[in-house]
Scaffold this active site. Structure first.
Site, PDB file in Angstrom:
ATOM      1  N   GLU A  31      46.045  37.708  37.837  1.00 32.51           N
ATOM      2  CA  GLU A  31      44.631  38.694  38.286  1.00 32.51           C
ATOM      3  C   GLU A  31      43.119  37.260  37.929  1.00 32.51           C
ATOM      4  O   GLU A  31      42.269  37.884  38.658  1.00 32.51           O
ATOM      5  CB  GLU A  31      44.122  39.642  36.995  1.00 32.51           C
ATOM      6  N   HIS A  59      72.290  35.048  36.180  1.00 36.78           N
ATOM      7  CA  HIS A  59      73.250  36.020  37.233  1.00 36.78           C
ATOM      8  C   HIS A  59      72.398  36.733  38.340  1.00 36.78           C
ATOM      9  O   HIS A  59      73.108  37.524  38.919  1.00 36.78           O
ATOM     10  CB  HIS A  59      74.194  37.440  35.819  1.00 36.78           C
ATOM     11  N   LYS A 110      42.157  51.453  45.632  1.00 34.66           N
ATOM     12  CA  LYS A 110      41.735  51.943  44.919  1.00 34.66           C
ATOM     13  C   LYS A 110      40.465  53.463  45.720  1.00 34.66           C
ATOM     14  O   LYS A 110      41.224  54.557  46.497  1.00 34.66           O
ATOM     15  CB  LYS A 110      40.392  51.848  43.317  1.00 34.66           C
TER      16      LYS A 110
HETATM   17  O1  PA5 Z   1      41.837  42.948  33.437  1.00 36.60           O
HETATM   18  C1  PA5 Z   1      41.490  43.757  33.600  1.00 36.60           C
HETATM   19  O2  PA5 Z   1      40.097  44.116  34.264  1.00 36.60           O
HETATM   20  C2  PA5 Z   1      42.273  45.489  34.647  1.00 36.60           C
HETATM   21  O3  PA5 Z   1      43.636  45.451  34.057  1.00 36.60           O
HETATM   22  C3  PA5 Z   1      41.348  46.465  33.851  1.00 36.60           C
HETATM   23  O4  PA5 Z   1      42.136  46.483  32.452  1.00 36.60           O
HETATM   24  C4  PA5 Z   1      42.724  47.967  34.337  1.00 36.60           C
HETATM   25  O5  PA5 Z   1      41.923  47.768  35.409  1.00 36.60           O
HETATM   26  C5  PA5 Z   1      42.009  48.798  33.152  1.00 36.60           C
HETATM   27  O6  PA5 Z   1      40.704  48.878  33.159  1.00 36.60           O
HETATM   28  P1  PA5 Z   1      40.177  50.282  32.140  1.00 36.60           P
HETATM   29  O7  PA5 Z   1      40.007  49.568  30.926  1.00 36.60           O
HETATM   30  O8  PA5 Z   1      38.412  50.379  32.582  1.00 36.60           O
HETATM   31  O9  PA5 Z   1      40.990  51.420  32.080  1.00 36.60           O
END
Ligand code: PA5
Length: 447
Positions: free
Chosen positions: A289, A310, A424
């Site tokens: 990310e 394996h 989304k």
């Molecule tokens: O690192 C990030 O920002 C994302 O992975 C969020 O943690 C994830 O989408 C969950 O978001 P939220 O805590 O707003 O539900």
């Protein structure tokens, strides 16, 4: 005290030491930009000094809420996804007995997770188990609007209230969310839940040392103070005043960028301990990310050896030569198991008689590293003395700091994640969410 060490000697057949050390100035400058909060995404750098700035009173509050949940429950369901899930999940998995769920005596509530998928069967099976257990809920969402945890919480809130009554359910639910904004904050205020706030300047994947990670870890019975202490030691060991040569995060960031430039576009995080499977998941989110954007970034993958030797071992040894490996090497184990002698020796294993299982594992690790390097896969080794709270704290902060430096060297903002919105938008359009009418028409025309 023994501490985390990095060894990059086994990359020098592929990139020269001069190339790696050529990143010295850049790595030091970007490290300073993180510490001084002057780089890209600097409104999300609250994690940099978090270990040294967590107050005793904050830890005590988390411990008190954990103790209260422990006294009232057999199971605590932690609801969250992504950064609101993987920090706690990885630490709880790494520190728990491998067969915890089968233990007759549970000293702490079992920590289960929900809201990290949209599987109907998963929810059905979870609710079946919860029907028979005293349970509590920790619901975590920074934005307070993420679909997966919101769906899971709607279901489990209703289930718990129907089971124990609304008044009792209120005392069994803790919400961790933004201090002011979001649907979860509104709901928590309305229902009167105990809440913890996620600081504005800490994004999900860097949030393990906030209540997001610390509360579930404390509920599972682990020492959150030792975890924070380990991270604090690494905060010091990677601070801007530490020269490049002695800063493990800077070295790692430089090494992986040098390898990336040399065409090694996939990094495989390998460990030889199944307890670290979810650590790798946490790491993949952190790097995927943070760096995978603007058509750039190393693809983060993971394997658990020797199991995956394996299966994936074949590809790593002889497949496309665009990979490098980072091995988390754990020096010592907690228990001693030796291989017995067998007078018949039909399995021909008597050459191992009297040896510890870990000695065999260590030789598998050494042999694999040499084979993979010979096969064209550069190896980085990150060594920790053992798997415990302190060293996990060190390891997570080491990777976080390195990720910030590495992302800056790559030229991206390591603290945003614009790409996660695309799915989304499509999902909401397909599900006819109000406000998505136009997108809905467009996407349905494509089907
Ligand atoms: O690192 C990030 O920002 C994302 O992975 C969020 O943690 C994830 O989408 C969950 O978001 P939220 O805590 O707003 O539900």
């Amino acid at each position: 005290m023994e501490t985390l060490k990095i060894n990059i000697d086994k990359i020098y057949d592929f990139v020269s030491k001069e190339t790696v050390y050529g990143y010295k100035k850049e790595a030091e400058a970007f490290n300073a930009a993180l510490d001084n909060k002057t780089g890209k995404g600097n409104d999300f750098l609250g994690w940099v000094n978090l270990p040294s700035s967590i107050k005793n009173s904050e830890l005590a509050d988390i411990e008190a809420v954990a103790a209260s949940l422990k006294s009232k429950t057999e199971v605590v369901v932690v609801i969250g996804i992504g950064g609101s899930y993987l920090g706690a999940k990885n630490v709880v998995e790494a520190l728990s007995n491998s067969f915890q769920t089968l233990k007759k005596k549970q000293e702490n509530p079992l920590v289960l997770f929900a809201g990290q998928n949209i599987s109907e069967d998963y929810m059905h099976e979870l609710i079946e188990i919860l029907d028979e257990r005293k349970y509590g809920i920790v619901v975590i969402s920074k934005s307070g609007t993420t679909t997966e945890p919101a769906v899971a919480f709607r279901l489990l809130k209703g289930h718990l209230e129907a089971k124990v009554g609304k008044a009792e359910a209120k005392d069994l639910i803790v919400a961790i969310t933004d201090e002011k904004r979001g649907a979860l904050r509104t709901l928590a205020t309305q229902e009167g839940y105990k809440t913890f706030a996620i600081p504005d300047d800490i994004g999900g994947r860097y949030s393990v040392l906030t209540p997001v990670g610390l509360l579930p870890i404390a509920v599972a019975g682990f020492d959150i103070r030792a975890l924070v202490e380990g991270a604090k030691a690494m905060e010091k060991a990677t601070a801007q005043n530490v020269p490049f040569e002695q800063n493990p995060s800077a070295i790692y960031a430089a090494a992986r960028n040098a390898l990336y430039k040399a065409g090694k576009t996939t990094e495989i995080l390998a460990s030889y301990n199944p307890k670290l499977v979810y650590f790798s998941e946490w790491w993949k989110q952190l790097y995927g990310e943070s760096e995978g954007k603007e058509s750039k970034g190393i693809f983060p993958a993971s394997v658990t050896f020797t199991a995956d030797l394996h299966s994936m071992g074949q590809y790593i040894q002889e497949g496309l030569r665009n990979i490098f490996e980072t091995v988390i090497s754990v020096n010592s184990v907690n228990y001693k198991v030796t291989i017995p002698n067998d007078p018949e020796n039909l399995d021909t294993l008597n050459f191992l008689s009297g040896k510890r299982i870990d000695e065999v594992n260590k030789n598998a690790e050494l042999g694999t590293m040499l084979a993979h390097v010979d096969g064209g896969v550069p190896n980085i080794r990150v060594e920790i003395p053992k798997i415990n709270e302190y060293h996990l704290g060190e390891l997570m902060y080491f990777f976080e700091k390195a990720c910030g430096i590495s992302g800056y060297i790559l030229g991206v903002n390591p603290f945003d994640q614009p790409g996660v919105e695309a799915y989304k938008k499509n999902m909401f359009a397909l599900l006819d969410k109000p406000g998505y009418e136009e997108e809905s028409k467009k996407i349905k025309a494509k089907l």
